[in-house]
Design an enzyme around this catalytic site. Structure first.
Site, PDB file in Angstrom:
ATOM      1  N   ASN A  10       0.869  -1.175   0.000  1.00 18.53           N
ATOM      2  CA  ASN A  10       0.000   0.000   0.000  1.00 18.53           C
ATOM      3  C   ASN A  10       0.904   1.223   0.000  1.00 18.53           C
ATOM      4  O   ASN A  10       1.511   1.538   1.021  1.00 18.53           O
ATOM      5  CB  ASN A  10      -0.889  -0.039   1.253  1.00 18.53           C
ATOM      6  CG  ASN A  10      -1.730   1.213   1.418  1.00 18.53           C
ATOM      7  OD1 ASN A  10      -1.789   2.061   0.507  1.00 18.53           O
ATOM      8  ND2 ASN A  10      -2.380   1.340   2.558  1.00 18.53           N
ATOM      9  N   TRP A  11       0.991   1.865  -1.154  1.00 17.53           N
ATOM     10  CA  TRP A  11       1.883   3.033  -1.257  1.00 17.53           C
ATOM     11  C   TRP A  11       1.312   4.268  -0.574  1.00 17.53           C
ATOM     12  O   TRP A  11       1.985   5.264  -0.430  1.00 17.53           O
ATOM     13  CB  TRP A  11       2.185   3.333  -2.730  1.00 17.53           C
ATOM     14  CG  TRP A  11       3.245   2.451  -3.333  1.00 17.53           C
ATOM     15  CD1 TRP A  11       3.712   1.263  -2.833  1.00 17.53           C
ATOM     16  CD2 TRP A  11       3.989   2.681  -4.540  1.00 17.53           C
ATOM     17  NE1 TRP A  11       4.685   0.748  -3.658  1.00 17.53           N
ATOM     18  CE2 TRP A  11       4.875   1.596  -4.708  1.00 17.53           C
ATOM     19  CE3 TRP A  11       3.986   3.693  -5.505  1.00 17.53           C
ATOM     20  CZ2 TRP A  11       5.755   1.504  -5.796  1.00 17.53           C
ATOM     21  CZ3 TRP A  11       4.849   3.602  -6.590  1.00 17.53           C
ATOM     22  CH2 TRP A  11       5.732   2.514  -6.725  1.00 17.53           C
ATOM     23  N   LYS A  12       0.009   4.201  -0.192  1.00 17.82           N
ATOM     24  CA  LYS A  12      -0.645   5.366   0.434  1.00 17.82           C
ATOM     25  C   LYS A  12      -0.437   6.593  -0.462  1.00 17.82           C
ATOM     26  O   LYS A  12      -0.468   6.458  -1.677  1.00 17.82           O
ATOM     27  CB  LYS A  12      -0.140   5.555   1.865  1.00 17.82           C
ATOM     28  CG  LYS A  12      -0.252   4.251   2.687  1.00 17.82           C
ATOM     29  CD  LYS A  12      -0.009   4.419   4.156  1.00 17.82           C
ATOM     30  CE  LYS A  12      -0.154   3.069   4.856  1.00 17.82           C
ATOM     31  NZ  LYS A  12      -0.038   3.157   6.296  1.00 17.82           N
ATOM     32  N   HIS A  94      -9.399   0.923   5.128  1.00 14.63           N
ATOM     33  CA  HIS A  94      -8.116   1.133   5.831  1.00 14.63           C
ATOM     34  C   HIS A  94      -8.352   2.069   7.012  1.00 14.63           C
ATOM     35  O   HIS A  94      -9.183   2.979   6.926  1.00 14.63           O
ATOM     36  CB  HIS A  94      -7.086   1.717   4.863  1.00 14.63           C
ATOM     37  CG  HIS A  94      -5.699   1.706   5.424  1.00 14.63           C
ATOM     38  ND1 HIS A  94      -5.277   2.629   6.360  1.00 14.63           N
ATOM     39  CD2 HIS A  94      -4.657   0.871   5.218  1.00 14.63           C
ATOM     40  CE1 HIS A  94      -4.018   2.354   6.686  1.00 14.63           C
ATOM     41  NE2 HIS A  94      -3.623   1.290   6.019  1.00 14.63           N
ATOM     42  N   GLU A  96      -6.783   4.492   8.009  1.00 11.15           N
ATOM     43  CA  GLU A  96      -6.593   5.912   7.675  1.00 11.15           C
ATOM     44  C   GLU A  96      -7.844   6.469   6.993  1.00 11.15           C
ATOM     45  O   GLU A  96      -8.172   7.648   7.160  1.00 11.15           O
ATOM     46  CB  GLU A  96      -5.332   6.063   6.805  1.00 11.15           C
ATOM     47  CG  GLU A  96      -4.075   5.862   7.665  1.00 11.15           C
ATOM     48  CD  GLU A  96      -2.881   5.275   6.940  1.00 11.15           C
ATOM     49  OE1 GLU A  96      -2.845   5.315   5.690  1.00 11.15           O
ATOM     50  OE2 GLU A  96      -1.973   4.763   7.627  1.00 11.15           O
ATOM     51  N   GLU A 164      -4.930  -4.999  10.606  1.00  9.81           N
ATOM     52  CA  GLU A 164      -3.925  -3.955  10.806  1.00  9.81           C
ATOM     53  C   GLU A 164      -4.205  -3.215  12.110  1.00  9.81           C
ATOM     54  O   GLU A 164      -5.049  -2.299  12.141  1.00  9.81           O
ATOM     55  CB  GLU A 164      -3.954  -2.951   9.644  1.00  9.81           C
ATOM     56  CG  GLU A 164      -3.624  -3.549   8.299  1.00  9.81           C
ATOM     57  CD  GLU A 164      -3.073  -2.503   7.338  1.00  9.81           C
ATOM     58  OE1 GLU A 164      -2.049  -2.776   6.714  1.00  9.81           O
ATOM     59  OE2 GLU A 164      -3.650  -1.403   7.239  1.00  9.81           O
ATOM     60  N   GLY A 170       3.026   2.163  10.756  1.00 13.14           N
ATOM     61  CA  GLY A 170       3.999   3.235  10.602  1.00 13.14           C
ATOM     62  C   GLY A 170       4.743   3.590  11.869  1.00 13.14           C
ATOM     63  O   GLY A 170       5.382   4.634  11.959  1.00 13.14           O
ATOM     64  N   SER A 208       3.912  -2.237  10.212  1.00  8.12           N
ATOM     65  CA  SER A 208       5.357  -2.302  10.446  1.00  8.12           C
ATOM     66  C   SER A 208       5.985  -3.629  10.024  1.00  8.12           C
ATOM     67  O   SER A 208       6.942  -4.097  10.655  1.00  8.12           O
ATOM     68  CB  SER A 208       5.693  -1.973  11.910  1.00  8.12           C
ATOM     69  OG  SER A 208       5.282  -0.643  12.225  1.00  8.12           O
TER      70      SER A 208
END
Ligand code: 13P
Length: 247
Positions: A10-12, A94, A96, A164, A170, A208
Protein backbone atom coordinates in the site's frame (compact mmCIF):
# COMPACT_ATOMS: atom_id res chain seq x y z
CA UNK A 1 -8.10 -25.18 -1.49
CA UNK A 2 -5.62 -23.46 0.82
CA UNK A 3 -5.66 -19.68 1.12
CA UNK A 4 -3.51 -17.96 -1.50
CA UNK A 5 -0.35 -16.30 -0.23
CA UNK A 6 -0.37 -12.57 -0.98
CA UNK A 7 2.28 -9.89 -0.53
CA UNK A 8 0.39 -6.60 -0.90
CA UNK A 9 1.93 -3.14 -0.93
CA UNK A 10 0.00 0.00 0.00
CA UNK A 11 1.88 3.03 -1.26
CA UNK A 12 -0.64 5.37 0.43
CA UNK A 13 -0.07 8.97 -0.72
CA UNK A 14 3.50 8.33 -1.86
CA UNK A 15 5.01 8.09 -5.30
CA UNK A 16 5.12 9.76 -8.70
CA UNK A 17 5.61 8.43 -12.21
CA UNK A 18 9.34 8.29 -11.44
CA UNK A 19 8.59 5.78 -8.66
CA UNK A 20 7.54 3.23 -11.28
CA UNK A 21 11.26 2.49 -11.61
CA UNK A 22 10.79 0.53 -8.37
CA UNK A 23 8.32 -1.71 -10.24
CA UNK A 24 10.85 -2.35 -12.98
CA UNK A 25 13.38 -3.34 -10.32
CA UNK A 26 10.90 -5.55 -8.48
CA UNK A 27 9.95 -7.37 -11.68
CA UNK A 28 13.60 -7.83 -12.57
CA UNK A 29 14.39 -9.23 -9.11
CA UNK A 30 11.23 -11.37 -8.79
CA UNK A 31 10.05 -12.37 -12.28
CA UNK A 32 8.18 -15.47 -11.08
CA UNK A 33 7.42 -15.21 -7.33
CA UNK A 34 5.83 -18.24 -5.65
CA UNK A 35 3.14 -16.03 -4.11
CA UNK A 36 0.70 -13.41 -5.35
CA UNK A 37 2.10 -9.87 -5.43
CA UNK A 38 -0.04 -6.73 -5.42
CA UNK A 39 0.82 -3.05 -5.28
CA UNK A 40 -1.78 -0.36 -4.62
CA UNK A 41 -0.27 2.99 -5.65
CA UNK A 42 -1.99 6.39 -5.55
CA UNK A 43 -4.97 6.31 -7.93
CA UNK A 44 -3.26 8.54 -10.48
CA UNK A 45 -0.57 5.88 -10.96
CA UNK A 46 -2.83 2.83 -11.30
CA UNK A 47 -3.07 2.97 -15.08
CA UNK A 48 0.63 3.54 -15.72
CA UNK A 49 1.64 0.87 -13.19
CA UNK A 50 -0.81 -1.64 -14.67
CA UNK A 51 0.65 -1.03 -18.12
CA UNK A 52 4.17 -1.38 -16.74
CA UNK A 53 3.20 -4.69 -15.06
CA UNK A 54 1.35 -6.06 -18.08
CA UNK A 55 2.46 -9.60 -18.85
CA UNK A 56 4.01 -10.05 -15.40
CA UNK A 57 2.65 -11.63 -12.20
CA UNK A 58 2.40 -8.23 -10.50
CA UNK A 59 -1.18 -7.12 -9.82
CA UNK A 60 -2.20 -3.50 -9.28
CA UNK A 61 -4.96 -2.11 -7.09
CA UNK A 62 -6.63 1.03 -5.80
CA UNK A 63 -6.67 2.26 -2.19
CA UNK A 64 -10.37 3.13 -2.00
CA UNK A 65 -13.45 3.35 -4.21
CA UNK A 66 -16.92 4.90 -4.08
CA UNK A 67 -19.96 2.72 -3.47
CA UNK A 68 -21.69 4.05 -6.61
CA UNK A 69 -20.72 3.32 -10.21
CA UNK A 70 -20.86 6.94 -11.45
CA UNK A 71 -22.35 10.33 -10.68
CA UNK A 72 -21.83 13.69 -9.00
CA UNK A 73 -19.16 12.73 -6.46
CA UNK A 74 -16.30 15.17 -7.00
CA UNK A 75 -12.92 13.67 -6.25
CA UNK A 76 -14.18 10.13 -5.80
CA UNK A 77 -13.35 7.10 -7.93
CA UNK A 78 -15.69 4.28 -8.89
CA UNK A 79 -14.70 0.63 -8.68
CA UNK A 80 -15.55 0.21 -12.36
CA UNK A 81 -13.13 3.07 -13.15
CA UNK A 82 -10.32 1.32 -11.28
CA UNK A 83 -11.13 -1.89 -13.12
CA UNK A 84 -11.17 -0.04 -16.44
CA UNK A 85 -7.57 1.18 -16.04
CA UNK A 86 -6.18 -2.22 -15.05
CA UNK A 87 -6.75 -2.66 -11.32
CA UNK A 88 -7.56 -6.14 -10.00
CA UNK A 89 -7.95 -5.25 -6.31
CA UNK A 90 -8.99 -2.35 -4.10
CA UNK A 91 -8.13 -1.74 -0.44
CA UNK A 92 -11.24 -0.81 1.56
CA UNK A 93 -11.77 0.37 5.11
CA UNK A 94 -8.12 1.13 5.83
CA UNK A 95 -7.87 2.70 9.28
CA UNK A 96 -6.59 5.91 7.67
CA UNK A 97 -9.84 6.08 5.63
CA UNK A 98 -11.91 5.20 8.70
CA UNK A 99 -10.14 7.92 10.75
CA UNK A 100 -9.58 10.65 8.14
CA UNK A 101 -12.86 10.26 6.27
CA UNK A 102 -15.16 8.87 8.95
CA UNK A 103 -15.85 5.65 7.06
CA UNK A 104 -18.13 3.27 8.94
CA UNK A 105 -18.44 -0.48 8.62
CA UNK A 106 -21.60 0.08 6.56
CA UNK A 107 -19.68 2.37 4.17
CA UNK A 108 -16.97 -0.27 3.77
CA UNK A 109 -19.56 -2.98 3.16
CA UNK A 110 -21.22 -0.88 0.41
CA UNK A 111 -17.84 -0.18 -1.20
CA UNK A 112 -16.98 -3.88 -1.10
CA UNK A 113 -20.26 -4.68 -2.86
CA UNK A 114 -19.34 -2.15 -5.56
CA UNK A 115 -15.87 -3.66 -5.87
CA UNK A 116 -17.32 -7.15 -6.28
CA UNK A 117 -19.85 -5.94 -8.85
CA UNK A 118 -16.97 -4.40 -10.82
CA UNK A 119 -14.95 -7.61 -10.68
CA UNK A 120 -12.37 -6.33 -8.21
CA UNK A 121 -11.02 -8.23 -5.21
CA UNK A 122 -11.82 -6.24 -2.04
CA UNK A 123 -8.98 -6.09 0.49
CA UNK A 124 -11.01 -5.24 3.60
CA UNK A 125 -9.07 -3.85 6.56
CA UNK A 126 -9.90 -4.20 10.25
CA UNK A 127 -7.93 -3.31 13.36
CA UNK A 128 -8.08 -1.90 16.85
CA UNK A 129 -6.62 1.31 18.26
CA UNK A 130 -4.21 1.18 21.17
CA UNK A 131 -6.93 2.43 23.53
CA UNK A 132 -9.27 -0.34 22.38
CA UNK A 133 -6.55 -2.97 22.93
CA UNK A 134 -5.74 -1.56 26.37
CA UNK A 135 -9.44 -1.72 27.23
CA UNK A 136 -9.56 -5.42 26.29
CA UNK A 137 -11.91 -4.77 23.37
CA UNK A 138 -9.78 -6.14 20.52
CA UNK A 139 -11.51 -9.42 19.77
CA UNK A 140 -15.03 -8.00 20.07
CA UNK A 141 -14.09 -5.06 17.84
CA UNK A 142 -12.52 -7.23 15.14
CA UNK A 143 -15.57 -9.51 15.17
CA UNK A 144 -17.91 -6.57 14.80
CA UNK A 145 -15.81 -4.90 12.07
CA UNK A 146 -15.78 -8.17 10.15
CA UNK A 147 -19.53 -8.67 10.57
CA UNK A 148 -20.27 -5.10 9.48
CA UNK A 149 -17.71 -4.59 6.71
CA UNK A 150 -17.66 -7.90 4.84
CA UNK A 151 -20.72 -8.19 2.57
CA UNK A 152 -22.87 -11.30 2.22
CA UNK A 153 -21.57 -11.86 -1.30
CA UNK A 154 -17.97 -12.25 -0.18
CA UNK A 155 -16.00 -15.39 -0.95
CA UNK A 156 -12.37 -16.46 -0.94
CA UNK A 157 -11.97 -15.40 -4.57
CA UNK A 158 -13.31 -11.86 -4.29
CA UNK A 159 -12.27 -10.88 -0.77
CA UNK A 160 -9.06 -10.67 1.26
CA UNK A 161 -9.04 -9.59 4.92
CA UNK A 162 -6.20 -7.53 6.40
CA UNK A 163 -5.71 -7.23 10.16
CA UNK A 164 -3.92 -3.95 10.81
CA UNK A 165 -3.69 -2.84 14.44
CA UNK A 166 -3.83 0.97 14.19
CA UNK A 167 -1.05 1.37 16.76
CA UNK A 168 1.32 -0.78 14.68
CA UNK A 169 0.93 1.20 11.44
CA UNK A 170 4.00 3.24 10.60
CA UNK A 171 5.27 3.06 14.18
CA UNK A 172 7.85 0.29 14.01
CA UNK A 173 5.88 -1.49 16.74
CA UNK A 174 4.34 -4.89 16.06
CA UNK A 175 2.05 -7.06 18.17
CA UNK A 176 3.49 -10.19 19.76
CA UNK A 177 3.17 -13.37 17.75
CA UNK A 178 0.53 -14.50 20.23
CA UNK A 179 -1.51 -11.34 19.70
CA UNK A 180 -1.42 -11.77 15.91
CA UNK A 181 -2.25 -15.47 16.22
CA UNK A 182 -5.21 -14.75 18.49
CA UNK A 183 -6.78 -12.24 16.10
CA UNK A 184 -6.12 -14.32 12.97
CA UNK A 185 -7.64 -17.40 14.62
CA UNK A 186 -10.71 -15.35 15.52
CA UNK A 187 -11.00 -14.04 11.94
CA UNK A 188 -10.72 -17.57 10.56
CA UNK A 189 -13.41 -18.80 12.95
CA UNK A 190 -15.80 -15.95 12.14
CA UNK A 191 -15.34 -16.27 8.37
CA UNK A 192 -15.70 -20.06 8.51
CA UNK A 193 -18.91 -19.72 10.53
CA UNK A 194 -20.39 -17.30 7.99
CA UNK A 195 -19.04 -18.40 4.60
CA UNK A 196 -18.89 -21.87 3.06
CA UNK A 197 -15.29 -21.19 1.93
CA UNK A 198 -14.28 -19.18 4.99
CA UNK A 199 -11.26 -21.45 5.50
CA UNK A 200 -9.88 -20.31 2.14
CA UNK A 201 -9.92 -16.50 2.56
CA UNK A 202 -6.41 -15.03 2.53
CA UNK A 203 -5.79 -13.28 5.85
CA UNK A 204 -3.07 -10.63 5.80
CA UNK A 205 -1.27 -9.01 8.72
CA UNK A 206 -0.32 -5.34 8.33
CA UNK A 207 1.59 -2.88 10.51
CA UNK A 208 5.36 -2.30 10.45
CA UNK A 209 6.11 -5.42 8.38
CA UNK A 210 9.67 -5.31 7.07
CA UNK A 211 12.13 -7.82 5.60
CA UNK A 212 13.64 -8.46 9.02
CA UNK A 213 10.37 -9.50 10.74
CA UNK A 214 8.42 -10.92 7.78
CA UNK A 215 9.48 -14.57 8.06
CA UNK A 216 8.55 -14.71 11.74
CA UNK A 217 5.13 -13.17 11.07
CA UNK A 218 4.45 -15.48 8.11
CA UNK A 219 5.11 -18.50 10.34
CA UNK A 220 2.07 -17.63 12.50
CA UNK A 221 -1.02 -19.78 11.93
CA UNK A 222 -3.63 -18.24 9.60
CA UNK A 223 -1.27 -15.48 8.40
CA UNK A 224 -1.36 -15.83 4.62
CA UNK A 225 0.59 -12.72 3.74
CA UNK A 226 1.05 -9.06 4.55
CA UNK A 227 -0.30 -5.63 3.74
CA UNK A 228 2.81 -3.47 3.72
CA UNK A 229 3.06 0.32 3.82
CA UNK A 230 6.47 1.94 4.15
CA UNK A 231 8.49 -1.14 3.24
CA UNK A 232 6.57 -1.56 -0.05
CA UNK A 233 7.95 1.67 -1.49
CA UNK A 234 11.42 0.31 -2.24
CA UNK A 235 11.88 -2.74 -4.45
CA UNK A 236 14.66 -4.11 -2.26
CA UNK A 237 12.54 -4.00 0.92
CA UNK A 238 9.34 -5.30 -0.65
CA UNK A 239 11.38 -7.93 -2.48
CA UNK A 240 12.70 -9.16 0.86
CA UNK A 241 9.13 -9.55 2.13
CA UNK A 242 8.11 -11.39 -1.07
CA UNK A 243 11.07 -13.76 -0.62
CA UNK A 244 10.06 -14.46 2.98
CA UNK A 245 6.47 -15.25 1.95
CA UNK A 246 7.43 -17.36 -1.03
CA UNK A 247 9.96 -19.40 1.00
P1 13P B 1 3.35 0.29 7.53
O1 13P B 1 3.82 -0.98 6.89
O2 13P B 1 4.06 1.51 7.01
O3 13P B 1 3.32 0.19 9.02
O4 13P B 1 1.81 0.50 7.06
C1 13P B 1 0.93 -0.56 7.18
C2 13P B 1 -0.31 -0.20 6.45
O5 13P B 1 -1.07 0.64 6.88
C3 13P B 1 -0.57 -0.89 5.18
O6 13P B 1 -1.87 -0.67 4.73
Amino acid sequence: MAPRKLAAGNWKMNGTLASLAEIDQLLADHPAPACDVLICPPAVLVHAMAQRADGSKLMVGGQDCHAKTSGAHTGDIAAVELKDVGASHVILGHSERRADHGESDADVEAKAQAAHAAGLVAVICVGETEAQRDAGQTLDLIASQLAGSVPAGANAQNTVIAYEPVWAIGTGRTPTNEQIAEVHALMRDKLSARFADGADFSLLYGGSVKPSNAAEIFAIAHVDGALVGGASLKAADFGGIISALAA
